[in-house]
Design an enzyme around this catalytic site. Structure first.
Site, mmCIF file in Angstrom:
data_model
loop_
_atom_site.group_PDB
_atom_site.id
_atom_site.type_symbol
_atom_site.label_atom_id
_atom_site.label_comp_id
_atom_site.label_asym_id
_atom_site.label_seq_id
_atom_site.Cartn_x
_atom_site.Cartn_y
_atom_site.Cartn_z
ATOM 1 N N CYS A 177 0.829 -1.206 0.000
ATOM 2 C CA CYS A 177 0.000 0.000 0.000
ATOM 3 C C CYS A 177 0.867 1.261 0.000
ATOM 4 C CB CYS A 177 -0.911 -0.057 1.235
ATOM 5 S SG CYS A 177 -1.673 1.485 1.705
ATOM 6 N N CYS A 234 0.208 3.778 2.769
ATOM 7 C CA CYS A 234 0.667 3.210 4.043
ATOM 8 C C CYS A 234 2.147 3.499 4.253
ATOM 9 C CB CYS A 234 0.446 1.700 4.084
ATOM 10 S SG CYS A 234 -1.279 1.199 3.973
#
Length: 105
Positions: free
Chosen positions: A30, A33
């Protein structure tokens, strides 16, 4: 560094903590993230001894991500006394996370 939290340790580390707990639900693939990760690590260092700051890899630990309705990552949940008191989805500035902790201290 933020604490690695797993499904096996979540209950003890998060729900039974007597301090505020910040939990970053994330995954290695991600992109956003990876932007939040260093911020969470900074918060972890700054609040050491005052709050618990950890990360849950949702690919390896799906139980609590599902339980708390984490559909998008990164999602950062703040717990106090085993209850969610704050939810932040997506990338946010560090101040958003520190303000959430400060409100509980």
């Amino acid at each position: 560094m933020a604490l690695e939290i797993t499904d096996a340790t979540f209950d003890e580390v998060v729900l039974k903590s007597d301090k505020p707990v910040v939990v970053d639900f994330w995954a290695a693939w991600c992109g956003p993230c990876r932007m939040v990760g260093p911020i969470i690590d900074e918060v972890s260092t700054e609040y050491e001894g005052k709050a618990v700051v950890g990360k849950v890899d949702v690919d390896a630990n799906q139980e609590f991500a599902a339980k708390y309705g984490v559909r998008n990552i990164p999602t950062v949940l703040v717990f106090k006394g085993g209850e969610i008191v704050s939810r932040q989805v997506g990338v946010s500035p560090k101040k958003v996370y520190t303000d959430a902790i400060d409100a509980l201290l």
